[in-house]
Design a protein around this motif. Structure first.
Motif, PDB file in Angstrom:
ATOM      1  N   GLN A 242       0.847  -1.182   0.000  1.00 48.03           N
ATOM      2  CA  GLN A 242       0.000   0.000   0.000  1.00 48.03           C
ATOM      3  C   GLN A 242       0.889   1.242   0.000  1.00 48.03           C
ATOM      4  OE1 GLN A 242      -1.664   2.300   2.442  1.00 48.03           O
ATOM      5  NE2 GLN A 242      -3.648   2.459   1.472  1.00 48.03           N
TER       6      GLN A 242
ATOM      7  N   SER B 273       0.725   4.275  -0.678  1.00 48.90           N
ATOM      8  CA  SER B 273       0.274   5.621  -0.304  1.00 48.90           C
ATOM      9  C   SER B 273       0.751   6.032   1.086  1.00 48.90           C
ATOM     10  CB  SER B 273      -1.254   5.697  -0.350  1.00 48.90           C
ATOM     11  OG  SER B 273      -1.822   4.954   0.724  1.00 48.90           O
TER      12      SER B 273
ATOM     13  N   ARG C  35      -0.627   5.125   4.053  1.00 51.75           N
ATOM     14  CA  ARG C  35      -1.653   5.191   5.089  1.00 51.75           C
ATOM     15  C   ARG C  35      -1.485   4.114   6.160  1.00 51.75           C
ATOM     16  NH1 ARG C  35      -6.317   4.918   1.896  1.00 51.75           N
ATOM     17  NH2 ARG C  35      -6.118   7.125   1.446  1.00 51.75           N
ATOM     18  N   TRP C  36      -0.905   2.956   5.778  1.00 48.79           N
ATOM     19  CA  TRP C  36      -0.780   1.833   6.709  1.00 48.79           C
ATOM     20  C   TRP C  36       0.663   1.573   7.158  1.00 48.79           C
ATOM     21  CZ3 TRP C  36      -4.725  -1.294   8.695  1.00 48.79           C
ATOM     22  CH2 TRP C  36      -6.011  -1.017   8.200  1.00 48.79           C
TER      23      TRP C  36
ATOM     24  N   THR D 295     -10.971  -3.846   2.887  1.00 48.08           N
ATOM     25  CA  THR D 295     -11.482  -2.513   2.553  1.00 48.08           C
ATOM     26  C   THR D 295     -10.639  -1.840   1.475  1.00 48.08           C
ATOM     27  OG1 THR D 295     -10.160  -1.383   4.249  1.00 48.08           O
ATOM     28  CG2 THR D 295     -12.316  -2.223   4.923  1.00 48.08           C
ATOM     29  N   LYS D 296     -11.258  -0.890   0.772  1.00 51.65           N
ATOM     30  CA  LYS D 296     -10.575  -0.155  -0.296  1.00 51.65           C
ATOM     31  C   LYS D 296      -9.500   0.777   0.262  1.00 51.65           C
ATOM     32  CE  LYS D 296     -14.538  -0.231  -3.443  1.00 51.65           C
ATOM     33  NZ  LYS D 296     -15.567   0.595  -4.146  1.00 51.65           N
ATOM     34  N   ARG D 297      -9.630   1.171   1.517  1.00 48.90           N
ATOM     35  CA  ARG D 297      -8.639   2.061   2.113  1.00 48.90           C
ATOM     36  C   ARG D 297      -7.366   1.300   2.503  1.00 48.90           C
ATOM     37  NH1 ARG D 297     -10.380   7.012   3.624  1.00 48.90           N
ATOM     38  NH2 ARG D 297      -8.897   7.150   5.349  1.00 48.90           N
ATOM     39  N   GLY D 298      -7.416  -0.025   2.380  1.00 46.36           N
ATOM     40  CA  GLY D 298      -6.246  -0.831   2.669  1.00 46.36           C
ATOM     41  C   GLY D 298      -5.699  -1.461   1.396  1.00 46.36           C
ATOM     42  N   TRP D 299      -5.357  -2.719   1.495  1.00 49.11           N
ATOM     43  CA  TRP D 299      -4.837  -3.479   0.355  1.00 49.11           C
ATOM     44  C   TRP D 299      -5.968  -3.808  -0.613  1.00 49.11           C
ATOM     45  CZ3 TRP D 299      -3.083  -9.266   0.802  1.00 49.11           C
ATOM     46  CH2 TRP D 299      -2.356  -9.631  -0.338  1.00 49.11           C
ATOM     47  N   GLY D 300      -7.132  -4.168  -0.054  1.00 51.45           N
ATOM     48  CA  GLY D 300      -8.305  -4.434  -0.882  1.00 51.45           C
ATOM     49  C   GLY D 300      -8.643  -5.905  -1.008  1.00 51.45           C
TER      50      GLY D 300
ATOM     51  N   LYS E  96     -16.123  -8.511   6.676  1.00 48.24           N
ATOM     52  CA  LYS E  96     -16.196  -7.059   6.791  1.00 48.24           C
ATOM     53  C   LYS E  96     -16.964  -6.605   8.020  1.00 48.24           C
ATOM     54  CE  LYS E  96     -16.864  -3.038   3.798  1.00 48.24           C
ATOM     55  NZ  LYS E  96     -17.262  -2.583   2.445  1.00 48.24           N
TER      56      LYS E  96
END
Length: 473
Positions: free
Chosen positions: A90, A92, A94-95, A417-422, A447
Protein backbone atom coordinates in the motif's frame (compact mmCIF):
# COMPACT_ATOMS: atom_id res chain seq x y z
CA UNK A 1 15.69 4.47 8.82
CA UNK A 2 16.78 6.48 5.80
CA UNK A 3 16.26 5.46 2.20
CA UNK A 4 19.79 4.06 1.82
CA UNK A 5 19.29 1.65 4.70
CA UNK A 6 15.94 0.42 3.38
CA UNK A 7 17.39 -0.13 -0.08
CA UNK A 8 20.27 -2.08 1.38
CA UNK A 9 17.82 -4.21 3.34
CA UNK A 10 15.75 -4.89 0.24
CA UNK A 11 18.89 -5.96 -1.61
CA UNK A 12 19.58 -8.82 0.81
CA UNK A 13 18.44 -12.06 -0.81
CA UNK A 14 15.22 -13.35 0.72
CA UNK A 15 15.65 -16.62 2.60
CA UNK A 16 13.28 -19.51 1.86
CA UNK A 17 12.03 -22.57 3.68
CA UNK A 18 13.66 -25.76 2.45
CA UNK A 19 10.37 -27.65 2.36
CA UNK A 20 6.62 -27.25 2.63
CA UNK A 21 6.68 -29.44 5.75
CA UNK A 22 9.08 -26.96 7.32
CA UNK A 23 6.66 -24.10 6.71
CA UNK A 24 3.73 -26.04 8.18
CA UNK A 25 5.60 -27.29 11.25
CA UNK A 26 7.23 -23.94 12.03
CA UNK A 27 4.00 -22.00 11.58
CA UNK A 28 2.22 -24.57 13.74
CA UNK A 29 5.08 -24.39 16.23
CA UNK A 30 4.54 -20.64 16.51
CA UNK A 31 0.82 -21.21 17.15
CA UNK A 32 1.39 -24.21 19.43
CA UNK A 33 2.42 -22.66 22.68
CA UNK A 34 1.55 -22.70 26.31
CA UNK A 35 -1.95 -21.49 25.44
CA UNK A 36 -2.61 -24.92 23.90
CA UNK A 37 -1.06 -27.20 26.47
CA UNK A 38 -1.64 -25.09 29.58
CA UNK A 39 -4.59 -22.73 29.16
CA UNK A 40 -6.78 -24.86 26.89
CA UNK A 41 -7.03 -27.90 29.21
CA UNK A 42 -7.81 -25.91 32.32
CA UNK A 43 -10.48 -23.69 30.74
CA UNK A 44 -11.98 -26.81 29.14
CA UNK A 45 -12.14 -28.29 32.64
CA UNK A 46 -13.64 -25.08 33.98
CA UNK A 47 -16.37 -24.86 31.32
CA UNK A 48 -17.57 -28.43 31.15
CA UNK A 49 -15.38 -30.54 28.89
CA UNK A 50 -16.43 -31.73 25.44
CA UNK A 51 -19.28 -29.21 24.94
CA UNK A 52 -16.75 -26.41 25.34
CA UNK A 53 -14.40 -28.09 22.85
CA UNK A 54 -17.14 -28.13 20.19
CA UNK A 55 -17.81 -24.41 20.62
CA UNK A 56 -14.08 -23.72 20.46
CA UNK A 57 -13.77 -25.54 17.12
CA UNK A 58 -16.62 -23.53 15.60
CA UNK A 59 -15.02 -20.23 16.57
CA UNK A 60 -11.61 -21.42 15.36
CA UNK A 61 -13.01 -21.88 11.84
CA UNK A 62 -15.12 -18.71 11.61
CA UNK A 63 -12.76 -16.36 13.46
CA UNK A 64 -9.18 -17.58 13.74
CA UNK A 65 -8.69 -19.21 10.34
CA UNK A 66 -9.55 -16.16 8.16
CA UNK A 67 -7.18 -13.88 10.07
CA UNK A 68 -4.36 -16.44 9.73
CA UNK A 69 -4.88 -16.56 5.95
CA UNK A 70 -4.73 -12.76 5.87
CA UNK A 71 -1.40 -12.64 7.69
CA UNK A 72 0.07 -15.26 5.35
CA UNK A 73 -1.27 -13.37 2.31
CA UNK A 74 0.33 -10.08 3.38
CA UNK A 75 3.66 -11.86 3.89
CA UNK A 76 3.63 -13.83 0.64
CA UNK A 77 2.44 -10.97 -1.55
CA UNK A 78 5.06 -8.55 -0.18
CA UNK A 79 7.88 -11.10 0.26
CA UNK A 80 8.93 -9.04 3.27
CA UNK A 81 8.56 -9.06 7.03
CA UNK A 82 6.04 -6.72 8.64
CA UNK A 83 8.80 -4.06 8.67
CA UNK A 84 8.25 -3.34 4.95
CA UNK A 85 5.20 -5.41 3.94
CA UNK A 86 2.68 -2.60 4.27
CA UNK A 87 4.99 -0.19 2.42
CA UNK A 88 5.13 -2.66 -0.46
CA UNK A 89 1.41 -3.46 -0.65
CA UNK A 90 0.00 0.00 0.00
CA UNK A 91 2.46 2.63 -1.25
CA UNK A 92 0.27 5.62 -0.30
CA UNK A 93 1.65 5.38 3.23
CA UNK A 94 -1.65 5.19 5.09
CA UNK A 95 -0.78 1.83 6.71
CA UNK A 96 2.99 2.12 7.08
CA UNK A 97 2.74 2.83 10.82
CA UNK A 98 1.19 -0.63 11.32
CA UNK A 99 4.57 -2.26 10.69
CA UNK A 100 5.61 -1.32 14.24
CA UNK A 101 2.55 -3.03 15.74
CA UNK A 102 3.96 -6.48 15.05
CA UNK A 103 7.44 -5.61 16.31
CA UNK A 104 6.10 -4.18 19.58
CA UNK A 105 3.68 -7.09 20.02
CA UNK A 106 6.33 -9.76 19.45
CA UNK A 107 8.75 -7.98 21.80
CA UNK A 108 6.15 -7.62 24.55
CA UNK A 109 5.21 -11.29 24.16
CA UNK A 110 8.84 -12.33 24.63
CA UNK A 111 9.22 -10.07 27.67
CA UNK A 112 7.22 -12.59 29.73
CA UNK A 113 7.24 -15.72 27.56
CA UNK A 114 10.98 -16.20 28.04
CA UNK A 115 10.50 -16.31 31.82
CA UNK A 116 7.60 -18.77 31.65
CA UNK A 117 9.57 -20.90 29.17
CA UNK A 118 12.33 -20.94 31.78
CA UNK A 119 9.87 -22.36 34.33
CA UNK A 120 9.25 -25.29 31.98
CA UNK A 121 12.95 -26.07 31.54
CA UNK A 122 13.45 -25.74 35.30
CA UNK A 123 10.71 -28.32 35.91
CA UNK A 124 12.30 -30.76 33.45
CA UNK A 125 15.38 -30.74 35.69
CA UNK A 126 13.37 -30.77 38.92
CA UNK A 127 11.27 -33.71 37.77
CA UNK A 128 14.21 -35.59 36.30
CA UNK A 129 16.34 -35.26 39.45
CA UNK A 130 13.52 -36.32 41.79
CA UNK A 131 12.90 -32.98 43.52
CA UNK A 132 9.20 -33.83 43.94
CA UNK A 133 9.62 -37.45 45.04
CA UNK A 134 7.68 -38.14 48.21
CA UNK A 135 6.31 -34.59 48.55
CA UNK A 136 2.66 -33.89 49.35
CA UNK A 137 0.74 -31.21 47.44
CA UNK A 138 1.63 -28.47 49.94
CA UNK A 139 5.35 -29.26 49.65
CA UNK A 140 5.05 -29.28 45.81
CA UNK A 141 3.44 -25.85 46.04
CA UNK A 142 6.33 -24.68 48.20
CA UNK A 143 8.84 -25.75 45.52
CA UNK A 144 7.03 -23.58 42.95
CA UNK A 145 6.84 -20.68 45.40
CA UNK A 146 10.56 -20.97 46.21
CA UNK A 147 11.42 -20.85 42.50
CA UNK A 148 9.39 -17.68 41.98
CA UNK A 149 10.97 -16.06 45.05
CA UNK A 150 14.53 -16.63 43.78
CA UNK A 151 15.51 -13.91 41.26
CA UNK A 152 18.78 -15.69 40.43
CA UNK A 153 16.99 -18.90 39.45
CA UNK A 154 14.36 -17.14 37.33
CA UNK A 155 16.89 -14.93 35.53
CA UNK A 156 19.20 -17.91 35.01
CA UNK A 157 16.53 -20.03 33.32
CA UNK A 158 15.29 -17.02 31.33
CA UNK A 159 18.83 -16.55 30.00
CA UNK A 160 19.02 -20.23 29.03
CA UNK A 161 15.82 -19.80 26.98
CA UNK A 162 17.10 -16.61 25.31
CA UNK A 163 20.45 -18.22 24.43
CA UNK A 164 18.80 -21.37 22.99
CA UNK A 165 16.34 -19.32 20.93
CA UNK A 166 18.81 -16.88 19.43
CA UNK A 167 21.45 -19.56 18.90
CA UNK A 168 18.97 -21.51 16.75
CA UNK A 169 18.03 -18.37 14.81
CA UNK A 170 21.69 -17.39 14.29
CA UNK A 171 22.20 -20.55 12.21
CA UNK A 172 19.84 -19.20 9.54
CA UNK A 173 16.29 -19.95 8.41
CA UNK A 174 16.89 -23.42 6.89
CA UNK A 175 19.88 -24.68 8.89
CA UNK A 176 18.68 -23.29 12.21
CA UNK A 177 15.01 -22.36 12.56
CA UNK A 178 13.59 -24.90 10.10
CA UNK A 179 15.85 -27.88 10.85
CA UNK A 180 15.71 -27.61 14.65
CA UNK A 181 12.03 -26.68 14.90
CA UNK A 182 11.10 -29.65 12.67
CA UNK A 183 13.06 -32.00 14.93
CA UNK A 184 11.58 -30.44 18.04
CA UNK A 185 8.02 -30.69 16.73
CA UNK A 186 8.48 -34.36 15.81
CA UNK A 187 9.84 -35.03 19.32
CA UNK A 188 6.92 -33.09 20.81
CA UNK A 189 4.41 -35.29 18.97
CA UNK A 190 6.21 -38.52 19.96
CA UNK A 191 6.46 -37.54 23.64
CA UNK A 192 2.82 -36.45 23.59
CA UNK A 193 1.72 -39.80 22.14
CA UNK A 194 3.60 -41.69 24.86
CA UNK A 195 2.03 -39.53 27.57
CA UNK A 196 -1.47 -40.09 26.15
CA UNK A 197 -0.99 -43.87 26.21
CA UNK A 198 0.20 -43.71 29.82
CA UNK A 199 -2.63 -41.44 30.92
CA UNK A 200 -5.58 -43.22 29.27
CA UNK A 201 -4.43 -46.62 30.60
CA UNK A 202 -4.40 -45.49 34.24
CA UNK A 203 -7.00 -47.18 36.49
CA UNK A 204 -10.01 -44.85 36.67
CA UNK A 205 -9.04 -42.87 33.56
CA UNK A 206 -12.34 -43.66 31.80
CA UNK A 207 -14.25 -41.08 33.87
CA UNK A 208 -11.84 -38.38 32.68
CA UNK A 209 -12.22 -39.50 29.07
CA UNK A 210 -16.01 -39.33 29.37
CA UNK A 211 -15.83 -35.82 30.84
CA UNK A 212 -13.52 -34.69 28.04
CA UNK A 213 -15.05 -36.44 25.02
CA UNK A 214 -18.82 -36.68 25.70
CA UNK A 215 -20.57 -33.28 25.35
CA UNK A 216 -22.77 -32.24 28.27
CA UNK A 217 -24.17 -28.76 27.60
CA UNK A 218 -26.03 -28.77 30.93
CA UNK A 219 -22.71 -28.06 32.67
CA UNK A 220 -22.55 -24.72 30.87
CA UNK A 221 -25.92 -23.70 32.30
CA UNK A 222 -25.15 -24.54 35.94
CA UNK A 223 -24.98 -20.77 36.55
CA UNK A 224 -27.82 -19.97 34.14
CA UNK A 225 -27.46 -17.99 30.93
CA UNK A 226 -24.66 -15.94 32.47
CA UNK A 227 -22.62 -19.13 32.83
CA UNK A 228 -23.33 -20.05 29.20
CA UNK A 229 -22.28 -16.56 28.11
CA UNK A 230 -19.01 -16.93 30.02
CA UNK A 231 -18.36 -20.26 28.28
CA UNK A 232 -19.08 -18.79 24.82
CA UNK A 233 -16.73 -15.87 25.48
CA UNK A 234 -14.02 -18.22 26.75
CA UNK A 235 -14.34 -20.46 23.66
CA UNK A 236 -14.25 -17.43 21.36
CA UNK A 237 -11.24 -15.99 23.13
CA UNK A 238 -9.31 -19.27 23.16
CA UNK A 239 -9.93 -19.88 19.45
CA UNK A 240 -8.66 -16.38 18.78
CA UNK A 241 -5.65 -16.22 21.12
CA UNK A 242 -4.30 -19.73 20.50
CA UNK A 243 -3.02 -18.80 17.02
CA UNK A 244 -1.05 -15.70 18.14
CA UNK A 245 -2.75 -13.58 15.48
CA UNK A 246 -2.60 -9.81 15.16
CA UNK A 247 1.09 -9.14 15.88
CA UNK A 248 2.41 -10.36 12.51
CA UNK A 249 3.85 -13.51 14.11
CA UNK A 250 2.45 -15.52 11.16
CA UNK A 251 3.04 -12.88 8.48
CA UNK A 252 6.77 -13.53 8.30
CA UNK A 253 6.32 -17.22 7.43
CA UNK A 254 4.12 -16.27 4.49
CA UNK A 255 7.05 -14.23 3.16
CA UNK A 256 9.29 -17.31 3.18
CA UNK A 257 7.13 -19.48 0.89
CA UNK A 258 6.27 -19.63 -2.80
CA UNK A 259 2.92 -19.67 -4.60
CA UNK A 260 2.67 -23.41 -5.24
CA UNK A 261 -0.10 -23.94 -2.64
CA UNK A 262 -3.19 -21.94 -1.69
CA UNK A 263 -2.92 -20.22 1.66
CA UNK A 264 -6.33 -21.40 2.91
CA UNK A 265 -5.30 -25.04 2.56
CA UNK A 266 -2.02 -24.41 4.38
CA UNK A 267 -3.77 -22.46 7.14
CA UNK A 268 -6.25 -25.32 7.59
CA UNK A 269 -3.38 -27.77 8.08
CA UNK A 270 -1.67 -25.49 10.59
CA UNK A 271 -4.91 -24.88 12.52
CA UNK A 272 -5.54 -28.62 12.47
CA UNK A 273 -2.12 -29.41 13.93
CA UNK A 274 -2.50 -26.65 16.51
CA UNK A 275 -5.89 -28.03 17.55
CA UNK A 276 -4.61 -31.62 17.59
CA UNK A 277 -1.94 -30.67 20.13
CA UNK A 278 -4.44 -28.75 22.27
CA UNK A 279 -6.93 -31.63 22.25
CA UNK A 280 -4.19 -34.19 22.93
CA UNK A 281 -2.98 -32.18 25.92
CA UNK A 282 -6.45 -32.73 27.34
CA UNK A 283 -6.13 -36.48 26.75
CA UNK A 284 -2.99 -36.37 28.89
CA UNK A 285 -4.34 -34.19 31.68
CA UNK A 286 -8.00 -35.17 32.21
CA UNK A 287 -7.66 -38.96 32.54
CA UNK A 288 -4.72 -38.47 34.93
CA UNK A 289 -6.61 -35.93 37.04
CA UNK A 290 -9.73 -38.12 37.31
CA UNK A 291 -7.65 -41.23 38.00
CA UNK A 292 -6.20 -39.54 41.09
CA UNK A 293 -9.32 -37.53 42.08
CA UNK A 294 -7.86 -34.13 41.22
CA UNK A 295 -9.93 -31.15 40.03
CA UNK A 296 -8.96 -30.46 36.37
CA UNK A 297 -10.37 -26.91 36.42
CA UNK A 298 -7.90 -25.47 38.89
CA UNK A 299 -6.35 -22.82 36.66
CA UNK A 300 -2.66 -22.18 35.93
CA UNK A 301 -1.57 -23.92 39.14
CA UNK A 302 -2.70 -27.16 37.46
CA UNK A 303 0.60 -27.49 35.60
CA UNK A 304 3.10 -26.50 38.28
CA UNK A 305 1.44 -27.74 41.46
CA UNK A 306 -1.34 -30.23 40.69
CA UNK A 307 0.30 -32.32 37.95
CA UNK A 308 3.61 -32.90 39.79
CA UNK A 309 1.50 -34.30 42.65
CA UNK A 310 -0.33 -36.53 40.16
CA UNK A 311 2.95 -37.83 38.69
CA UNK A 312 4.13 -38.61 42.23
CA UNK A 313 1.31 -41.14 42.52
CA UNK A 314 2.04 -42.87 39.19
CA UNK A 315 4.31 -45.85 38.67
CA UNK A 316 7.52 -44.41 37.12
CA UNK A 317 6.04 -40.98 37.82
CA UNK A 318 9.44 -39.30 37.82
CA UNK A 319 10.00 -40.39 34.20
CA UNK A 320 6.51 -39.45 33.03
CA UNK A 321 6.69 -36.11 34.82
CA UNK A 322 10.03 -35.27 33.22
CA UNK A 323 8.65 -36.22 29.78
CA UNK A 324 5.59 -34.05 30.36
CA UNK A 325 7.76 -30.99 31.04
CA UNK A 326 9.96 -31.81 28.05
CA UNK A 327 6.73 -31.68 26.04
CA UNK A 328 5.81 -28.34 27.67
CA UNK A 329 9.32 -26.97 27.04
CA UNK A 330 9.18 -27.89 23.35
CA UNK A 331 5.78 -26.17 23.06
CA UNK A 332 7.22 -23.01 24.62
CA UNK A 333 10.50 -23.07 22.67
CA UNK A 334 8.76 -23.60 19.31
CA UNK A 335 6.89 -20.33 19.87
CA UNK A 336 9.95 -18.51 21.22
CA UNK A 337 12.16 -19.47 18.26
CA UNK A 338 9.42 -18.47 15.78
CA UNK A 339 8.89 -15.07 17.43
CA UNK A 340 12.65 -14.45 17.71
CA UNK A 341 12.81 -15.09 13.95
CA UNK A 342 10.13 -12.41 13.53
CA UNK A 343 12.17 -9.87 15.51
CA UNK A 344 15.37 -10.72 13.63
CA UNK A 345 13.74 -10.57 10.18
CA UNK A 346 12.08 -7.24 11.05
CA UNK A 347 15.44 -5.81 12.10
CA UNK A 348 17.19 -7.10 8.95
CA UNK A 349 14.49 -5.65 6.66
CA UNK A 350 14.08 -2.32 8.45
CA UNK A 351 17.72 -1.39 8.83
CA UNK A 352 19.38 -3.49 6.13
CA UNK A 353 21.76 -5.32 8.45
CA UNK A 354 23.05 -8.90 8.45
CA UNK A 355 21.41 -11.75 10.34
CA UNK A 356 24.38 -11.91 12.72
CA UNK A 357 24.09 -8.22 13.63
CA UNK A 358 20.32 -8.52 14.02
CA UNK A 359 20.69 -11.55 16.32
CA UNK A 360 23.13 -9.69 18.59
CA UNK A 361 20.95 -6.57 18.81
CA UNK A 362 17.73 -8.47 19.45
CA UNK A 363 19.34 -10.86 21.97
CA UNK A 364 20.57 -7.93 24.07
CA UNK A 365 17.24 -6.10 23.81
CA UNK A 366 15.09 -9.15 24.64
CA UNK A 367 17.33 -10.02 27.61
CA UNK A 368 17.12 -6.50 29.04
CA UNK A 369 13.36 -6.22 28.54
CA UNK A 370 12.72 -9.70 30.03
CA UNK A 371 14.27 -8.78 33.38
CA UNK A 372 11.23 -6.93 34.83
CA UNK A 373 9.06 -10.07 34.45
CA UNK A 374 11.67 -12.33 36.05
CA UNK A 375 12.03 -9.86 38.92
CA UNK A 376 8.28 -9.23 39.14
CA UNK A 377 7.74 -12.31 41.33
CA UNK A 378 10.37 -11.32 43.91
CA UNK A 379 12.37 -8.06 43.90
CA UNK A 380 9.61 -6.14 42.09
CA UNK A 381 6.69 -8.10 43.54
CA UNK A 382 5.24 -4.88 44.96
CA UNK A 383 4.68 -3.55 41.44
CA UNK A 384 1.09 -4.47 40.64
CA UNK A 385 -1.88 -3.03 38.74
CA UNK A 386 -5.36 -3.30 40.31
CA UNK A 387 -7.56 -5.93 38.60
CA UNK A 388 -4.62 -7.12 36.48
CA UNK A 389 -1.85 -8.18 38.84
CA UNK A 390 1.93 -8.42 38.72
CA UNK A 391 4.32 -7.44 35.91
CA UNK A 392 3.91 -10.74 34.06
CA UNK A 393 0.12 -10.44 34.21
CA UNK A 394 0.30 -6.84 32.99
CA UNK A 395 2.51 -7.72 30.01
CA UNK A 396 0.26 -10.67 29.16
CA UNK A 397 -2.82 -8.44 29.42
CA UNK A 398 -1.35 -5.80 27.08
CA UNK A 399 -0.55 -8.45 24.45
CA UNK A 400 -3.51 -10.82 24.81
CA UNK A 401 -6.31 -8.34 25.49
CA UNK A 402 -5.11 -5.43 23.39
CA UNK A 403 -2.44 -6.01 20.73
CA UNK A 404 -3.74 -9.40 19.50
CA UNK A 405 -7.42 -8.46 19.03
CA UNK A 406 -6.84 -4.91 17.78
CA UNK A 407 -4.01 -6.05 15.49
CA UNK A 408 -6.24 -8.76 14.03
CA UNK A 409 -9.01 -6.20 13.49
CA UNK A 410 -6.55 -4.00 11.57
CA UNK A 411 -5.40 -6.97 9.44
CA UNK A 412 -9.03 -7.66 8.52
CA UNK A 413 -9.67 -4.02 7.61
CA UNK A 414 -6.44 -3.90 5.59
CA UNK A 415 -7.45 -6.95 3.57
CA UNK A 416 -11.17 -6.29 2.96
CA UNK A 417 -11.48 -2.51 2.55
CA UNK A 418 -10.57 -0.15 -0.30
CA UNK A 419 -8.64 2.06 2.11
CA UNK A 420 -6.25 -0.83 2.67
CA UNK A 421 -4.84 -3.48 0.35
CA UNK A 422 -8.31 -4.43 -0.88
CA UNK A 423 -10.44 -7.57 -1.10
CA UNK A 424 -9.63 -8.50 -4.71
CA UNK A 425 -5.86 -8.38 -4.19
CA UNK A 426 -6.12 -10.34 -0.94
CA UNK A 427 -8.34 -13.00 -2.53
CA UNK A 428 -6.04 -13.40 -5.53
CA UNK A 429 -3.03 -13.91 -3.25
CA UNK A 430 -4.85 -16.30 -0.92
CA UNK A 431 -6.05 -18.44 -3.87
CA UNK A 432 -2.75 -18.59 -5.78
CA UNK A 433 -1.58 -22.20 -6.07
CA UNK A 434 -3.17 -25.62 -5.68
CA UNK A 435 -5.52 -26.44 -2.85
CA UNK A 436 -8.55 -25.12 -0.96
CA UNK A 437 -9.70 -21.70 -2.10
CA UNK A 438 -10.76 -18.93 0.24
CA UNK A 439 -14.58 -18.62 0.25
CA UNK A 440 -15.31 -15.51 -1.82
CA UNK A 441 -18.86 -15.39 -0.44
CA UNK A 442 -17.49 -14.66 3.05
CA UNK A 443 -16.61 -11.03 2.31
CA UNK A 444 -19.56 -9.59 4.25
CA UNK A 445 -18.84 -11.86 7.21
CA UNK A 446 -15.24 -10.70 7.23
CA UNK A 447 -16.20 -7.06 6.79
CA UNK A 448 -18.82 -6.98 9.54
CA UNK A 449 -19.07 -10.29 11.46
CA UNK A 450 -15.40 -10.87 12.31
CA UNK A 451 -14.77 -7.24 13.36
CA UNK A 452 -17.89 -7.39 15.56
CA UNK A 453 -16.64 -10.54 17.32
CA UNK A 454 -13.18 -9.03 17.78
CA UNK A 455 -14.70 -5.90 19.32
CA UNK A 456 -16.75 -8.10 21.67
CA UNK A 457 -13.60 -9.98 22.71
CA UNK A 458 -11.77 -6.69 23.29
CA UNK A 459 -14.57 -5.11 25.34
CA UNK A 460 -15.26 -8.25 27.38
CA UNK A 461 -11.60 -8.34 28.34
CA UNK A 462 -12.02 -4.96 30.01
CA UNK A 463 -15.43 -5.45 31.67
CA UNK A 464 -14.12 -7.18 34.83
CA UNK A 465 -11.23 -4.70 35.01
CA UNK A 466 -13.51 -1.68 34.89
CA UNK A 467 -15.77 -3.29 37.50
CA UNK A 468 -12.82 -3.32 39.90
CA UNK A 469 -11.44 0.08 38.87
CA UNK A 470 -14.85 1.71 39.39
CA UNK A 471 -15.41 -0.08 42.69
CA UNK A 472 -18.24 -2.23 41.35
CA UNK A 473 -16.48 -5.60 41.59
Amino acid sequence: MGGGETTEGAAIKRERFGSRLGFILISAGCAIGLGNVWRFPYITGEYGGAAFVLMYLVFLVILGLPVMVMEFAVGRASQKSAALAFDALQPSGRWHWFSWWGFIGCMLLMMFYTTVGGWMLSYVVKMGTGTFNGLDSNAVSDVFGAMLADPGELIGWMLVVVVIGFLVCSLGLQKGVERITKAMMVCLLVVMAALVVRSVTLPGASEGLEFYLVPDFSKMFENGWAGFGDAVYAAMGQAFFTLSLGISAMEIFGSYIGKERSLTGEALRICGLDTLVALTAGLIIFPACFAFSVNPGEGPSLVFITLPSVFNQMPLGQLWGALFFVFMSFAALSTIIAVFENLISFTMDKWGISRRAAVIRMALLVTALSLPCALGFNVLSGVTVPAIGDIQSLEDFVVSNNLLPLGSLLYVLFCVTKRGWGWDKFLAEADAGKGVKFPAWSRMWLKFGVPALIVVIFIMGYVPKFAVWLGLG
